[in-house]
Design a protein around this motif. Structure first.
Motif, PDB file in Angstrom:
ATOM      1  N   SER A   1      78.597  69.809  38.368  1.00  0.00           N
ATOM      2  CA  SER A   1      76.656  68.772  39.165  1.00  0.00           C
ATOM      3  C   SER A   1      76.804  68.927  40.353  1.00  0.00           C
ATOM      4  N   SER A   2      75.824  69.369  40.968  1.00  0.00           N
ATOM      5  CA  SER A   2      75.302  68.853  42.289  1.00  0.00           C
ATOM      6  C   SER A   2      74.920  66.973  42.934  1.00  0.00           C
ATOM      7  N   GLU A   3      75.154  65.982  43.727  1.00  0.00           N
ATOM      8  CA  GLU A   3      73.999  65.617  43.345  1.00  0.00           C
ATOM      9  C   GLU A   3      73.622  65.765  44.102  1.00  0.00           C
ATOM     10  N   GLN A   4      71.991  64.635  43.889  1.00  0.00           N
ATOM     11  CA  GLN A   4      70.094  65.444  44.821  1.00  0.00           C
ATOM     12  C   GLN A   4      70.123  63.760  45.426  1.00  0.00           C
ATOM     13  N   GLY A   5      71.214  63.653  46.018  1.00  0.00           N
ATOM     14  CA  GLY A   5      70.723  61.736  46.856  1.00  0.00           C
ATOM     15  C   GLY A   5      70.601  60.826  45.640  1.00  0.00           C
ATOM     16  N   ILE A   6      70.436  59.747  46.791  1.00  0.00           N
ATOM     17  CA  ILE A   6      70.075  58.599  45.730  1.00  0.00           C
ATOM     18  C   ILE A   6      68.888  57.592  46.181  1.00  0.00           C
ATOM     19  N   LYS A   7      67.871  58.640  44.990  1.00  0.00           N
ATOM     20  CA  LYS A   7      66.642  58.081  44.990  1.00  0.00           C
ATOM     21  C   LYS A   7      66.007  56.796  45.077  1.00  0.00           C
ATOM     22  N   PRO A   8      64.869  56.636  45.900  1.00  0.00           N
ATOM     23  CA  PRO A   8      64.317  54.801  46.444  1.00  0.00           C
ATOM     24  C   PRO A   8      63.916  54.236  45.087  1.00  0.00           C
ATOM     25  N   LYS A   9      64.305  52.955  44.859  1.00  0.00           N
ATOM     26  CA  LYS A   9      63.935  51.942  43.437  1.00  0.00           C
ATOM     27  C   LYS A   9      62.365  51.993  43.287  1.00  0.00           C
ATOM     28  N   LYS A  10      62.244  51.298  42.498  1.00  0.00           N
ATOM     29  CA  LYS A  10      60.774  51.521  42.447  1.00  0.00           C
ATOM     30  C   LYS A  10      60.504  50.294  41.114  1.00  0.00           C
ATOM     31  N   LEU A  11      60.036  48.835  41.420  1.00  0.00           N
ATOM     32  CA  LEU A  11      59.488  47.783  40.698  1.00  0.00           C
ATOM     33  C   LEU A  11      57.704  48.196  39.627  1.00  0.00           C
ATOM     34  N   ASN A  12      58.370  47.795  38.938  1.00  0.00           N
ATOM     35  CA  ASN A  12      56.549  48.749  38.170  1.00  0.00           C
ATOM     36  C   ASN A  12      56.179  47.366  38.018  1.00  0.00           C
ATOM     37  N   ILE A  13      54.515  46.618  38.301  1.00  0.00           N
ATOM     38  CA  ILE A  13      54.164  45.825  38.362  1.00  0.00           C
ATOM     39  C   ILE A  13      53.055  45.236  37.081  1.00  0.00           C
ATOM     40  N   SER A  14      52.694  44.838  36.186  1.00  0.00           N
ATOM     41  CA  SER A  14      51.298  44.874  35.434  1.00  0.00           C
ATOM     42  C   SER A  14      51.088  43.124  35.026  1.00  0.00           C
ATOM     43  N   GLY A  15      49.720  42.696  34.912  1.00  0.00           N
ATOM     44  CA  GLY A  15      49.520  41.515  34.409  1.00  0.00           C
ATOM     45  C   GLY A  15      48.164  41.388  34.191  1.00  0.00           C
ATOM     46  N   LEU A  16      47.651  39.945  34.647  1.00  0.00           N
ATOM     47  CA  LEU A  16      46.120  40.707  34.107  1.00  0.00           C
ATOM     48  C   LEU A  16      46.449  39.149  35.545  1.00  0.00           C
ATOM     49  N   ILE A  17      43.958  39.156  36.061  1.00  0.00           N
ATOM     50  CA  ILE A  17      44.291  38.543  36.368  1.00  0.00           C
ATOM     51  C   ILE A  17      42.274  37.986  36.111  1.00  0.00           C
ATOM     52  N   GLU A  18      42.349  36.756  35.967  1.00  0.00           N
ATOM     53  CA  GLU A  18      41.419  36.139  35.042  1.00  0.00           C
ATOM     54  C   GLU A  18      40.148  36.682  35.758  1.00  0.00           C
ATOM     55  N   TYR A  19      38.798  36.275  35.279  1.00  0.00           N
ATOM     56  CA  TYR A  19      37.858  36.906  35.958  1.00  0.00           C
ATOM     57  C   TYR A  19      37.137  35.843  36.860  1.00  0.00           C
ATOM     58  N   SER A  20      37.730  34.635  36.675  1.00  0.00           N
ATOM     59  CA  SER A  20      37.524  33.035  36.985  1.00  0.00           C
ATOM     60  C   SER A  20      38.620  33.364  38.252  1.00  0.00           C
ATOM     61  N   THR A  21      39.512  34.029  38.547  1.00  0.00           N
ATOM     62  CA  THR A  21      39.559  33.678  40.648  1.00  0.00           C
ATOM     63  C   THR A  21      40.151  35.527  40.752  1.00  0.00           C
ATOM     64  N   PRO A  22      38.878  35.802  41.429  1.00  0.00           N
ATOM     65  CA  PRO A  22      38.435  37.493  41.673  1.00  0.00           C
ATOM     66  C   PRO A  22      38.983  37.118  43.289  1.00  0.00           C
ATOM     67  N   ASP A  23      39.542  36.240  43.502  1.00  0.00           N
ATOM     68  CA  ASP A  23      40.008  36.050  45.036  1.00  0.00           C
ATOM     69  C   ASP A  23      41.459  36.494  45.123  1.00  0.00           C
ATOM     70  N   HIS A  24      41.792  35.877  43.593  1.00  0.00           N
ATOM     71  CA  HIS A  24      43.789  36.819  43.757  1.00  0.00           C
ATOM     72  C   HIS A  24      43.684  38.058  43.675  1.00  0.00           C
ATOM     73  N   LEU A  25      42.750  38.749  42.784  1.00  0.00           N
ATOM     74  CA  LEU A  25      42.292  40.502  42.849  1.00  0.00           C
ATOM     75  C   LEU A  25      41.902  40.976  44.564  1.00  0.00           C
ATOM     76  N   SER A  26      40.777  40.281  44.860  1.00  0.00           N
ATOM     77  CA  SER A  26      40.833  40.629  46.309  1.00  0.00           C
ATOM     78  C   SER A  26      41.772  40.658  47.448  1.00  0.00           C
ATOM     79  N   ARG A  27      42.589  39.698  47.398  1.00  0.00           N
ATOM     80  CA  ARG A  27      43.662  39.443  48.568  1.00  0.00           C
ATOM     81  C   ARG A  27      45.134  41.257  47.557  1.00  0.00           C
ATOM     82  N   LEU A  28      45.513  40.850  46.667  1.00  0.00           N
ATOM     83  CA  LEU A  28      46.073  42.034  45.576  1.00  0.00           C
ATOM     84  C   LEU A  28      45.475  43.218  47.199  1.00  0.00           C
ATOM     85  N   ILE A  29      44.399  43.603  46.470  1.00  0.00           N
ATOM     86  CA  ILE A  29      43.370  44.863  47.212  1.00  0.00           C
ATOM     87  C   ILE A  29      43.681  45.028  48.411  1.00  0.00           C
TER      88      ILE A  29
END
Length: 197
Positions: free
Chosen positions: A57-85
Protein backbone atom coordinates in the motif's frame (compact mmCIF):
# COMPACT_ATOMS: atom_id res chain seq x y z
CA UNK A 1 -41.71 17.77 34.76
CA UNK A 2 -38.24 18.96 33.84
CA UNK A 3 -35.47 17.12 35.63
CA UNK A 4 -32.74 19.35 36.91
CA UNK A 5 -31.45 17.37 39.85
CA UNK A 6 -28.59 15.83 37.90
CA UNK A 7 -27.26 19.11 36.66
CA UNK A 8 -27.51 21.08 39.89
CA UNK A 9 -24.25 21.02 41.81
CA UNK A 10 -23.82 21.18 45.56
CA UNK A 11 -22.14 24.47 46.39
CA UNK A 12 -20.22 22.86 49.24
CA UNK A 13 -18.78 20.14 47.00
CA UNK A 14 -15.75 21.89 45.49
CA UNK A 15 -14.36 18.73 43.94
CA UNK A 16 -17.40 18.28 41.66
CA UNK A 17 -16.85 21.77 40.25
CA UNK A 18 -13.15 21.16 39.63
CA UNK A 19 -13.88 17.89 37.80
CA UNK A 20 -15.85 19.85 35.19
CA UNK A 21 -12.72 21.78 34.15
CA UNK A 22 -11.23 19.27 31.75
CA UNK A 23 -10.33 21.61 28.89
CA UNK A 24 -8.60 24.96 28.58
CA UNK A 25 -7.83 27.05 25.50
CA UNK A 26 -4.93 29.47 25.88
CA UNK A 27 -5.29 28.99 29.65
CA UNK A 28 -9.01 29.86 29.68
CA UNK A 29 -11.10 27.05 31.13
CA UNK A 30 -14.10 25.67 29.22
CA UNK A 31 -16.60 24.60 31.89
CA UNK A 32 -18.95 21.79 30.88
CA UNK A 33 -21.25 19.48 32.79
CA UNK A 34 -20.97 15.76 31.95
CA UNK A 35 -18.10 16.41 29.52
CA UNK A 36 -17.08 13.81 26.96
CA UNK A 37 -13.79 14.22 25.09
CA UNK A 38 -12.43 11.84 22.47
CA UNK A 39 -9.54 12.02 20.03
CA UNK A 40 -9.24 10.75 16.49
CA UNK A 41 -6.74 10.83 13.64
CA UNK A 42 -6.28 9.12 10.28
CA UNK A 43 -3.28 7.25 8.87
CA UNK A 44 -4.69 6.72 5.37
CA UNK A 45 -3.11 4.47 2.78
CA UNK A 46 -4.10 3.23 -0.67
CA UNK A 47 -4.14 -0.38 -1.74
CA UNK A 48 -1.48 -1.08 -4.39
CA UNK A 49 -2.07 -4.83 -4.75
CA UNK A 50 -4.41 -4.73 -7.76
CA UNK A 51 -5.87 -8.22 -8.22
CA UNK A 52 -3.07 -9.97 -6.32
CA UNK A 53 -2.87 -11.02 -2.67
CA UNK A 54 -0.10 -8.53 -1.99
CA UNK A 55 -0.40 -6.32 1.06
CA UNK A 56 1.47 -3.42 -0.57
CA UNK A 57 0.00 0.00 0.00
CA UNK A 58 1.08 3.61 -0.46
CA UNK A 59 0.96 6.03 2.43
CA UNK A 60 -1.22 9.11 2.04
CA UNK A 61 0.43 11.24 4.73
CA UNK A 62 -0.36 11.75 8.39
CA UNK A 63 -3.57 13.70 8.77
CA UNK A 64 -4.30 16.17 11.58
CA UNK A 65 -5.48 14.91 14.94
CA UNK A 66 -8.91 15.99 16.15
CA UNK A 67 -10.38 16.45 19.60
CA UNK A 68 -14.17 15.95 19.77
CA UNK A 69 -15.78 17.65 22.76
CA UNK A 70 -19.36 17.45 23.99
CA UNK A 71 -21.14 18.36 27.21
CA UNK A 72 -23.83 20.46 28.85
CA UNK A 73 -23.98 24.16 29.65
CA UNK A 74 -26.71 25.08 32.10
CA UNK A 75 -29.35 27.67 31.26
CA UNK A 76 -28.30 29.45 34.45
CA UNK A 77 -24.84 30.17 32.95
CA UNK A 78 -25.53 31.53 29.46
CA UNK A 79 -22.31 33.56 29.64
CA UNK A 80 -20.35 30.26 29.40
CA UNK A 81 -22.09 29.48 26.11
CA UNK A 82 -21.65 33.03 24.80
CA UNK A 83 -17.93 32.90 25.56
CA UNK A 84 -17.53 29.55 23.82
CA UNK A 85 -19.21 30.99 20.72
CA UNK A 86 -16.89 34.02 20.86
CA UNK A 87 -13.84 31.77 21.04
CA UNK A 88 -15.00 29.77 18.02
CA UNK A 89 -15.23 32.96 15.91
CA UNK A 90 -11.85 34.41 16.90
CA UNK A 91 -9.37 35.11 14.10
CA UNK A 92 -5.78 36.28 13.97
CA UNK A 93 -4.55 39.46 12.31
CA UNK A 94 -4.46 37.80 8.91
CA UNK A 95 -8.09 36.70 9.16
CA UNK A 96 -7.31 33.01 9.65
CA UNK A 97 -8.92 31.01 12.46
CA UNK A 98 -7.29 31.63 15.82
CA UNK A 99 -4.83 28.95 16.88
CA UNK A 100 -5.39 27.91 20.51
CA UNK A 101 -2.99 26.17 22.85
CA UNK A 102 -4.93 23.14 24.14
CA UNK A 103 -4.73 21.92 27.74
CA UNK A 104 -6.44 18.56 28.18
CA UNK A 105 -5.24 15.15 29.37
CA UNK A 106 -6.43 13.30 26.23
CA UNK A 107 -4.86 15.93 23.97
CA UNK A 108 -1.60 15.66 25.92
CA UNK A 109 -1.49 11.88 25.47
CA UNK A 110 -1.68 12.15 21.66
CA UNK A 111 0.60 15.23 21.63
CA UNK A 112 -2.08 17.56 20.29
CA UNK A 113 -0.81 20.92 21.54
CA UNK A 114 -2.40 23.51 19.26
CA UNK A 115 -5.63 23.55 17.29
CA UNK A 116 -8.48 25.53 15.79
CA UNK A 117 -12.26 25.16 15.89
CA UNK A 118 -13.29 23.18 12.82
CA UNK A 119 -16.36 21.54 11.34
CA UNK A 120 -19.78 21.83 12.87
CA UNK A 121 -20.53 23.39 16.26
CA UNK A 122 -23.81 21.98 17.59
CA UNK A 123 -25.95 23.73 20.22
CA UNK A 124 -29.36 22.31 21.14
CA UNK A 125 -31.66 22.38 24.17
CA UNK A 126 -31.43 19.16 26.18
CA UNK A 127 -34.61 17.10 26.10
CA UNK A 128 -34.97 16.68 29.88
CA UNK A 129 -32.47 19.01 31.57
CA UNK A 130 -32.36 22.78 31.88
CA UNK A 131 -29.26 23.00 29.75
CA UNK A 132 -27.87 23.19 26.23
CA UNK A 133 -26.23 20.11 24.75
CA UNK A 134 -23.16 21.33 22.89
CA UNK A 135 -20.52 19.64 20.75
CA UNK A 136 -17.55 20.92 18.77
CA UNK A 137 -14.23 19.81 17.31
CA UNK A 138 -10.71 21.16 17.66
CA UNK A 139 -8.45 20.26 14.73
CA UNK A 140 -4.66 20.19 14.95
CA UNK A 141 -2.51 22.84 13.30
CA UNK A 142 1.28 22.99 13.04
CA UNK A 143 1.71 19.27 13.73
CA UNK A 144 5.19 17.74 13.93
CA UNK A 145 4.81 15.94 10.54
CA UNK A 146 3.60 19.19 8.97
CA UNK A 147 6.62 21.08 10.34
CA UNK A 148 8.96 18.37 9.02
CA UNK A 149 7.43 18.55 5.54
CA UNK A 150 7.65 22.36 5.50
CA UNK A 151 11.31 22.31 6.53
CA UNK A 152 12.16 19.64 3.96
CA UNK A 153 10.45 21.63 1.20
CA UNK A 154 12.28 24.79 2.25
CA UNK A 155 15.62 22.94 2.19
CA UNK A 156 14.81 21.51 -1.25
CA UNK A 157 14.09 25.00 -2.60
CA UNK A 158 17.32 26.32 -1.11
CA UNK A 159 19.24 23.47 -2.77
CA UNK A 160 17.47 23.96 -6.10
CA UNK A 161 15.64 20.62 -5.93
CA UNK A 162 12.13 20.25 -7.33
CA UNK A 163 10.74 17.46 -5.15
CA UNK A 164 11.52 15.69 -1.93
CA UNK A 165 10.71 11.99 -1.76
CA UNK A 166 11.29 11.45 1.94
CA UNK A 167 11.57 13.54 5.02
CA UNK A 168 14.51 12.31 7.02
CA UNK A 169 15.24 15.13 9.37
CA UNK A 170 13.99 14.90 12.89
CA UNK A 171 12.64 17.96 14.59
CA UNK A 172 14.73 19.33 17.44
CA UNK A 173 13.69 17.95 20.79
CA UNK A 174 10.80 19.88 22.21
CA UNK A 175 11.05 21.42 25.63
CA UNK A 176 10.06 19.16 28.45
CA UNK A 177 6.40 19.06 29.40
CA UNK A 178 7.06 20.80 32.71
CA UNK A 179 8.75 23.73 30.94
CA UNK A 180 5.79 24.19 28.58
CA UNK A 181 3.01 23.90 31.14
CA UNK A 182 0.82 26.92 31.71
CA UNK A 183 -0.26 28.01 35.17
CA UNK A 184 -3.63 26.28 34.62
CA UNK A 185 -2.01 22.99 33.60
CA UNK A 186 0.47 23.10 36.49
CA UNK A 187 -1.91 24.11 39.29
CA UNK A 188 -5.29 22.66 38.24
CA UNK A 189 -4.97 19.84 35.70
CA UNK A 190 -1.75 18.26 37.02
CA UNK A 191 -3.03 17.73 40.62
CA UNK A 192 -6.29 16.24 39.26
CA UNK A 193 -4.33 13.95 36.94
CA UNK A 194 -2.13 12.84 39.87
CA UNK A 195 -5.20 12.07 42.00
CA UNK A 196 -6.77 10.00 39.24
CA UNK A 197 -3.55 8.06 38.79
Amino acid sequence: MIENSIIESNASDASSRVDNIVLALDGESIILKNPSISAEYDLPDEDQSGQSSSTNSSEQGIKPKKLNISGLIEYSTPDHLSRLIELSYQTDRGGAKKLYRIANSTANVINLREGVFSGKISIAPHSTLLAWQISFTLSERKSVPEKREARAQQRAQENGEQTVDAVGEEMPEEKSETEERTWFEENVLAPINDMLG
